[in-house]
Each structure stands twice: as structure tokens, then as C-alpha cells.
Design an enzyme around this catalytic site. Structure first.
Site, short mmCIF file in Angstrom:
data_model
loop_
_atom_site.label_atom_id
_atom_site.label_comp_id
_atom_site.label_asym_id
_atom_site.label_seq_id
_atom_site.Cartn_x
_atom_site.Cartn_y
_atom_site.Cartn_z
N CYS A 145 -46.58 -69.30 39.51
CA CYS A 145 -47.36 -69.02 40.71
C CYS A 145 -47.17 -67.55 41.09
O CYS A 145 -46.05 -67.03 41.07
CB CYS A 145 -46.99 -69.88 41.92
SG CYS A 145 -47.26 -71.63 41.63
N ARG A 181 -48.81 -65.53 35.82
CA ARG A 181 -47.82 -66.46 36.38
C ARG A 181 -48.39 -67.86 36.61
O ARG A 181 -47.67 -68.76 37.02
CB ARG A 181 -47.30 -65.92 37.72
CG ARG A 181 -46.66 -64.56 37.60
CD ARG A 181 -46.25 -64.05 38.97
NE ARG A 181 -45.20 -64.85 39.53
CZ ARG A 181 -43.91 -64.66 39.32
NH1 ARG A 181 -43.51 -63.67 38.57
NH2 ARG A 181 -43.01 -65.45 39.86
N TRP A 209 -49.61 -72.28 39.33
CA TRP A 209 -49.21 -73.07 38.16
C TRP A 209 -48.74 -74.40 38.73
O TRP A 209 -47.74 -74.47 39.43
CB TRP A 209 -48.09 -72.37 37.39
CG TRP A 209 -47.76 -73.04 36.10
CD1 TRP A 209 -48.37 -72.84 34.90
CD2 TRP A 209 -46.72 -74.02 35.87
NE1 TRP A 209 -47.80 -73.64 33.95
CE2 TRP A 209 -46.79 -74.37 34.51
CE3 TRP A 209 -45.78 -74.63 36.68
CZ2 TRP A 209 -45.93 -75.30 33.93
CZ3 TRP A 209 -44.92 -75.56 36.11
CH2 TRP A 209 -45.00 -75.89 34.76
N ASN A 251 -44.37 -70.21 46.05
CA ASN A 251 -44.01 -70.20 44.64
C ASN A 251 -42.64 -70.86 44.54
O ASN A 251 -41.69 -70.39 45.14
CB ASN A 251 -43.98 -68.74 44.16
CG ASN A 251 -43.26 -68.54 42.84
OD1 ASN A 251 -42.73 -67.48 42.57
ND2 ASN A 251 -43.24 -69.53 41.99
N GLY A 252 -42.57 -71.98 43.80
CA GLY A 252 -41.29 -72.67 43.67
C GLY A 252 -41.47 -74.17 43.82
O GLY A 252 -42.60 -74.67 43.75
N GLU A 272 -39.42 -68.57 15.98
CA GLU A 272 -40.27 -67.74 16.84
C GLU A 272 -41.73 -67.76 16.34
O GLU A 272 -42.66 -67.85 17.15
CB GLU A 272 -39.70 -66.32 16.88
CG GLU A 272 -40.50 -65.29 17.65
CD GLU A 272 -40.69 -65.63 19.13
OE1 GLU A 272 -40.10 -66.58 19.65
OE2 GLU A 272 -41.50 -64.90 19.77
N LYS A 286 -44.76 -69.05 18.69
CA LYS A 286 -45.92 -68.20 19.00
C LYS A 286 -47.22 -68.91 18.64
O LYS A 286 -48.17 -68.94 19.40
CB LYS A 286 -45.89 -66.89 18.21
CG LYS A 286 -45.00 -65.78 18.64
CD LYS A 286 -45.36 -65.06 19.89
CE LYS A 286 -44.71 -65.74 21.07
NZ LYS A 286 -43.43 -65.24 21.48
N GLU A 336 -48.04 -71.84 21.04
CA GLU A 336 -48.44 -71.56 22.42
C GLU A 336 -49.81 -70.93 22.54
O GLU A 336 -50.50 -71.15 23.52
CB GLU A 336 -47.37 -70.77 23.19
CG GLU A 336 -47.03 -69.42 22.65
CD GLU A 336 -45.91 -68.75 23.44
OE1 GLU A 336 -45.76 -69.01 24.63
OE2 GLU A 336 -45.20 -67.93 22.83
N HIS A 396 -34.28 -81.95 4.02
CA HIS A 396 -33.67 -83.07 4.74
C HIS A 396 -34.66 -83.76 5.67
O HIS A 396 -34.25 -84.38 6.65
CB HIS A 396 -32.44 -82.58 5.52
CG HIS A 396 -31.40 -81.99 4.63
ND1 HIS A 396 -30.48 -82.76 3.95
CD2 HIS A 396 -31.18 -80.72 4.27
CE1 HIS A 396 -29.71 -81.96 3.23
NE2 HIS A 396 -30.11 -80.71 3.40
N LYS A 447 -46.16 -67.21 32.57
CA LYS A 447 -45.28 -66.20 31.99
C LYS A 447 -43.86 -66.33 32.51
O LYS A 447 -42.90 -66.22 31.78
CB LYS A 447 -45.84 -64.82 32.35
CG LYS A 447 -45.03 -63.67 31.83
CD LYS A 447 -45.51 -63.27 30.47
CE LYS A 447 -44.63 -62.25 29.83
NZ LYS A 447 -44.48 -62.51 28.40
C1 F6R Z 1 -42.74 -67.47 24.59
C2 F6R Z 1 -42.27 -67.11 25.92
C3 F6R Z 1 -41.29 -68.01 26.58
C4 F6R Z 1 -40.20 -67.15 27.27
C5 F6R Z 1 -39.26 -68.04 28.10
C6 F6R Z 1 -38.14 -67.24 28.71
O1 F6R Z 1 -43.65 -66.54 24.11
O2 F6R Z 1 -42.68 -66.13 26.47
O3 F6R Z 1 -40.73 -68.92 25.71
O4 F6R Z 1 -39.49 -66.47 26.29
O5 F6R Z 1 -40.00 -68.66 29.10
O6 F6R Z 1 -38.63 -66.28 29.59
P1 F6R Z 1 -37.76 -65.05 30.02
O7 F6R Z 1 -37.48 -64.24 28.80
O8 F6R Z 1 -38.63 -64.32 30.99
O9 F6R Z 1 -36.50 -65.57 30.64
#
Ligand code: F6R
Length: 612
Positions: free
Chosen positions: A2, A27, A74, A100-101, A485, A489, A492, A508, A607
């Protein structure tokens, strides 16, 4: 999660709030809304969907107002819909609030209010808190500020709230615990936001509000108080950020802009810290705290998501170079189990946003037990940066695309320098190896640049495999976390199911998935396990899986087994992950965009994960 914006001053509030909401959309983008106060009349406009949909719905409406608040959501409590969108209006229609929260004990409070006859127009915890505040204000016949203070003492959970009321037409009242709030100080005006991006073009003077603080904000006055009603002197800091850093600058998406920024962001991260010619790394966060770091019996790394993957690579590097045992923990697990944390333990917290709720609370808990917290954070002035005892910023600049890219390579650069620095102080690395790795690190920006010049090759691979329903990513050693990773990526931003595995673990279980429809991405660079990973490639080929390999230039064997391959420049295995991740970022970007997905705002994601 949010995004919130507020304005009080002499300008038109709506355009400022709208622009701010667009900047904060990373956000959350389930719905958005604004509340505007004009001559004591409170009007709320809200809409399901992205901010652009709100904007469209308000064309032609008179939105004249010099004070207002806005929110991009969000969803937590209640589905994304117009009625669950913020701002909410209190029962008597006189107060409006954004949040927000999460208010964890909202159900109990709601029941109390229902018993008193309150009715609710939404399913949100926010409306409950708002009516609770209204109820206290009416019962106690007190000012809104006082009612908020009393209410917040009763609630558990996380919040950043902004309120405006008809009876006080130039004032925004804000409070935070666990969710971020920045206040920009202008001339006869104030700006409030979840981060500095909505504020930057108006003023560089900001105050980061702390947990349990309440701000009473008028055009020419900012009063900060704690929940005990004592005044707190605002600490004004100068923003070190340019407007260009938060704009797309000609790229189609923030994500691709941020991928292509990596040669310069990694350079900025190394600049002033590493000098291969002179043979040194200087990191004040480490140099001032060598005692804690060198004497650590063990290091725990706490992070989430992509940052957790950076932590896994750091585990391999720190154990190899510094000979200190390392444990890597998901922050969400760490905070709820009963981990053994003792005085003198070192915790490395890794976070792009510096606001991830699970990481933040895990650190608070560890700090209470006497641990020393070292923050590896991108967002300057963020909560995790501020709770850390020491740290190093990644200097990647604002990361706006929801999928983390440049922050990850910045994290790796910091963690590598950190490991080298500790190893040097500890004497666990030879001078030759130290100097060699400094040169390797210094060459990274140039090598990333050469990879990006071949981005079109990855685009062709993306075109070929974009319709696959599953992907497998395999790597060994330092490149195992890169396999995780790569899979994250792709998941998502393309919504394709993908899994990352250590290449040897494939036998396995996951090998049962392999058939002619499954693309398997191997990170098979030139390292001591190369022959082993080539054998794993043969095993996939024998089962007709499609092999896409990321290999080191000059590798003659892998191309003969692979359906497609992409070459990266020669690099030491310790620094190679900063290079191997780049083609995987590109792969997910191109697959996502070819599938028509808004990669900067993929569904269900936000984010900054400021709720648990
Ligand atoms: C993936 C991504 C998330 C963040 C995770 C931690 O692309 O962006 O998995 O890495 O939410 O966020 P931070 O680094 O802001 O604590």
C-alpha cells in the site's frame, strides 16, 4: 505494501497526490482513491484497479482542494473492490483515513463497535480502526489527535495512517508503527508519503517519522509527538536522490531500465570502497566494527525473497573466504521460531526496501537478545537501515520494478566486498587471492555491460520458450542460488511455474518432470563443478528435456549438448553469480513482456512487503 500520499499547502492537492500515487504504485495496485477537503467539505473518490483507472473516472469532476490524502492498495482484508478501496469515511462522514499495514486485533474491536450499533461499508480492518477513533472522539469529546493516540494504544499490528477531518480543514494527522512515513517540508506546504518518490520534485528536506510517533501537519507547521503526547524534535535530513532516478527514461518498463542500469549501479556500489590497484577495500561500516565481525562465532543472515538468495550466495562466500560458520534464515521463519541468538552474534540483514515487515521484526527480536546487526540495504533512511548497528548501502538507487534486479547485484557486490574485507582482517585469505578477487570485482561492471549488449540473443530464446508451462533451473555451488533466483524471477513476472534446484538434487525427484516439453535452464559456467554439471545436462538430454545453458565464453562442450546457450565473460566462480543472473533477469523480462504481462506490476505482488 500500500502506498500513501498526503498534501497540505497552497497548491492544488489532487494533481500532487495523483502523481505521488503513480510513483507508489509499485507498493500495490488493487485499487486507489483520494479524499479531498474543500472549504470544510470532505469528498472521497475511489476505484478498483490501477491509479490510471481512478484518474480516468475523475475526468471532468471539480477536484479543487488544497489538502488531501490518497492511497494505492495491496489488498489484505477484503477483496480488491471499490468499497474496500481507501480512503474510508468514518460513520458520521466527518473523518477520512488511509492505512498501510494490518490491524491484527480488528475483529475484537469490530465486535465492540457492532455491539454499539456501528455499521460497516467495507470488509477492511482500516474502517474498523477509523470508526474506533471516531467512537473515542465522540465519547471523550476530545480532539482527533487525542482520539488517535488512545486508539493506537489499543491496537496491535502495523500501521501508517493519515487522517483528515472536516472540522480541521488544513490539518493532516499521521501516525506510524512498522510501516514507513516520510514528510517533505516545503515553503508553506507539507508532503506526506510512504517513500520519498512523491516528494522529491518539490523538496529535498524530509523527516523520517519513527514508530510510535504522531505527526500533526499543517501547511506551515509540523509537530511530532510520541504516543505519550510529548513533543519530539523533528530530525530533518536532505534527500540524496534525483528525479531522473524514479522515471523510466525512455525505457518501456522500469524493470528493463533497472536491468540495464546495472553496469553503473554496480560501479557506484564499488566506487570509493574498492581499489584493486592500491589493493584495498574500505567499508566504514566494517572498519569501525571489525571487533564484532572478526570475533563472531557465527553469522546469521536474515532476509526474504531475492534478498534471501543473495544471502545464500554470501553464505558460500563467507564460509569459503572467512571461515566463519554462516546460517541463512527466512526472516518469516526466524521471527516465529525460537532461534538461539546470543550476545555477540552477528546478523546480516539484507533488504532492498529496508521495510520488509518480517525482516524488520526478526531484527528487533535479535537485537533485544544482544545480537549485532549489520544491514545491507538499498533504501537510504529506511527502517532496517536505521535499526542496524552498522551497515553498507548497496547504492543501486530507487528500484521501482516489482521484480528485484539491480538491488540484487548491488547486494552481491556489497556482500563480496564485505567477505573479502573480513577475510583480509582475519588473515584467512592469501594476498594473491585477495588481490585477484579485487581485480575480478572491479571488472564486473564492464562484463555486465558486455552481457547486456547481447540481450537480443536472450530475447530470441524467450520467444522460443515463452509458451512453456513449466521451467526448471539448475545450478551448483555459487550458482545454485542463482538457479533459485532465475526461477523466482520467471514465476513472478511471467506466471510460468518454475523451480530452482541444486543440479545434483535433480536426480532425487524433479527429474520425473522431464519430458520434451520441459525447458531446463542450466547455469553451467566454468568452475570446479563444470564436468559434473555437464553430466547433469546429459541426463536431461537423454530424457528429451530442452536445455538452455548459461555458459562461460570458450566452453566447447556445453553448446553441443544444449538446445540454446548464452555466453558470459570468463570470471572467477566467486564473482560469477553477479554475471550469471543477468541473462536470467533478461529471460524473465522478455518472456513476461512477450506474454503481454505488465512486468512492473505483476498480479498479486507488491514491491515492499510491509505486512507479514
Ligand atoms: C523478488 C522480490 C522479492 C523481494 C522480497 C524482499 O523479485 O523483489 O522477493 O526480494 O520481498 O524484499 P526486500 O529486499 O525489500 O526486503
Amino acid at each position: 505494501m500500500c502506498g500513501i500520499v498526503g498534501y497540505t499547502g497552497t497548491k492544488q492537492a489532487y494533481p500532487i497526490i495523483l502523481k505521488g500515487l503513480k510513483r507508489l504504485e509499485y507498493r500495490g495496485y488493487d485499487s486507489s482513491g483520494v479524499a479531498l477537503l474543500n472549504n470544510g467539505e470532505l469528498n472521497v473518490y475511489k476505484k478498483k484497479g490501477k491509479v490510471a483507472e481512478l484518474e480516468e473516472s475523475l475526468v471532468g469532476i471539480n477536484l479543487d482542494a488544497q489538502i488531501g490524502i490518497g492511497h494505492t492498495r495491496w489488498a489484505t482484508h477484503g477483496e480488491p473492490s471499490d468499497r474496500n478501496a481507501h480512503p474510508h469515511l468514518s460513520s458520521n462522514g466527518k473523518i477520512s483515513m488511509i492505512h498501510n499495514g494490518i490491524i491484527e486485533n480488528y475483529a475484537l474491536i469490530k465486535q465492540e463497535l457492532l455491539n454499539k450499533g456501528y455499521q460497516f461499508k467495507s470488509d477492511t480492518d482500516t474502517e474498523v480502526l477509523l470508526n474506533f477513533i471516531e467512537d473515542i472522539k465522540n465519547n471523550n469529546d476530545c480532539k482527533l489527535e487525542e482520539a488517535i493516540r488512545i486508539a493506537l494504544k489499543r491496537v496491535s499490528g502495523a500501521y501508517c495512517i493519515l487522517l483528515i477531518e472536516e472540522d480541521n480543514p488544513d490539518t493532516i494527522i499521521a501516525a506510524r508503527k512498522g510501516s514507513p512515513l516520510v514528510i517533505g517540508i516545503g515553503k508553506g506546504e507539507h508532503f506526506l508519503a510512504s517513500d520519498a518518490s512523491p516528494i522529491i520534485e518539490y523538496t529535498k528536506e524530509v523527516v523520517y517519522v519513527n514508530d510510535y510517533e504522531l505527526a500533526i501537519v499543517k501547511p506551515d507547521e509540523l509537530i511530532l509527538k510520541n504516543l505519550g503526547n510529548e513533543k519530539v524534535t523533528p530530525y530533518i535530513t536532505k534527500l540524496d536522490m534525483e528525479l531522473a532516478a524514479i522515471e523510466k527514461g525512455g525505457y518501456d518498463h522500469f524493470m528493463i531500465k533497472e536491468i540495464f542500469e546495472q553496469p553503473s549501479t554496480i560501479y557506484d556500489c564499488l566506487r570509493g570502497r574498492l581499489d584493486a590497484k592500491e589493493g584495498y577495500i574500505k567499508m566504514s561500516g566494517i572498519d569501525l566494527h571489525t571487533e564484532q565481525l572478526l570475533n563472531a562465532n557465527r553469522i546469521m543472515i536474515v532476509a526474504c525473497g531475492t534478498s534471501w538468495h543473495a544471502g545464500l550466495i554470501a553464505e558460500y562466500i563467507i564460509e569459503e573466504l572467512c571461515r566463519i560458520p554462516v546460517e541463512v534464515e527466512y526472516a518469516s521463519e526466524f521471527r516465529y521460531r525460537n532461534p538461539i541468538v546470543n550476545k555477540g552474534d552477528v546478523i546480516i540483514a539484507i533488504s532492498q526496501s529496508g521495510e520488509t515487515a518480517d525482516t524488520l521484526v526478526a531484527l528487533e527480536k535479535a537485537k533485544e537478545n544482544g545480537a549485532f546487526i549489520f544491514g545491507v540495504v538499498n533504501a537510504v533512511g529506511s527502517s532496517i537501515a536505521r535499526i542496524s548497528n552498522a551497515g553498507a548501502y548497496t547504492h543501486a538507487g530507487p528500484e521501482i520494478g516489482v521484480a528485484s534486479t539491480k538491488a540484487f547485484t548491488g547486494q552481491l557486490a556489497v556482500l563480496m566486498m564485505m567477505a573479502l574485507n573480513i577475510a583480509k582482517h582475519k588473515g584467512t585469505i592469501t594476498n594473491d587471492r585477495y588481490n585477484q578477487l579485487l581485480v575480478e570485482l572491479e571488472q564486473i561492471p564492464e562484463k555486465v555491460d558486455s552481457i547486456l549488449k547481447n540481450a537480443e540473443e536472450i530475447k530470441k530464446i524467450a520467444e522460443k520458450y515463452k509458451d512453456a508451462t513449466d521451467f526448471l533451473f539448475l545450478g551448483r555451488g555459487y550458482n545454485f542460488p542463482i538457479a533459485l533466483e532465475g526461477a523466482l524471477k520467471l514465476k513472478e513476472i511471467s506466471y510460468i511455474h518454475a523451480e530452482g534446484y541444486p543440479a545434483a538434487e535433480m536426480k532425487h525427484g524433479p527429474i520425473a518432470l522431464v519430458d520434451e516439453n520441459l525447458p531446463v535452464v542450466f547455469i553451467a559456467t566454468n568452475d570446479p563443478y563444470h564436468e559434473k554439471i555437464v553430466s547433469n545436462m546429459q541426463e536431461i538430454k537423454a530424457r528429451k528435456g530442452k536445455i538452455i545453458s548459461i555458459i562461460t565464453e570458450g566452453d566447447k562442450v556445453s553448446p553441443t549438448i544444449s538446445n540454446d546457450y548464452f555466453e558470459i565473460p570468463m570470471a572467477d566462480e566467486i564473482v560469477a553469480p553477479i554475471l550469471t543472473v543477468i541473462p536470467l533477469q533478461l529471460l524473465s523480462y522478455y518472456v513476461g513482456t512477450l506474454k503481454g504481462i505488465d512486468v512492473d506490476k505483476p498480479r498479486n505482488l507488491a514491491k515492499s512487503v510491509t505486512v507479514e
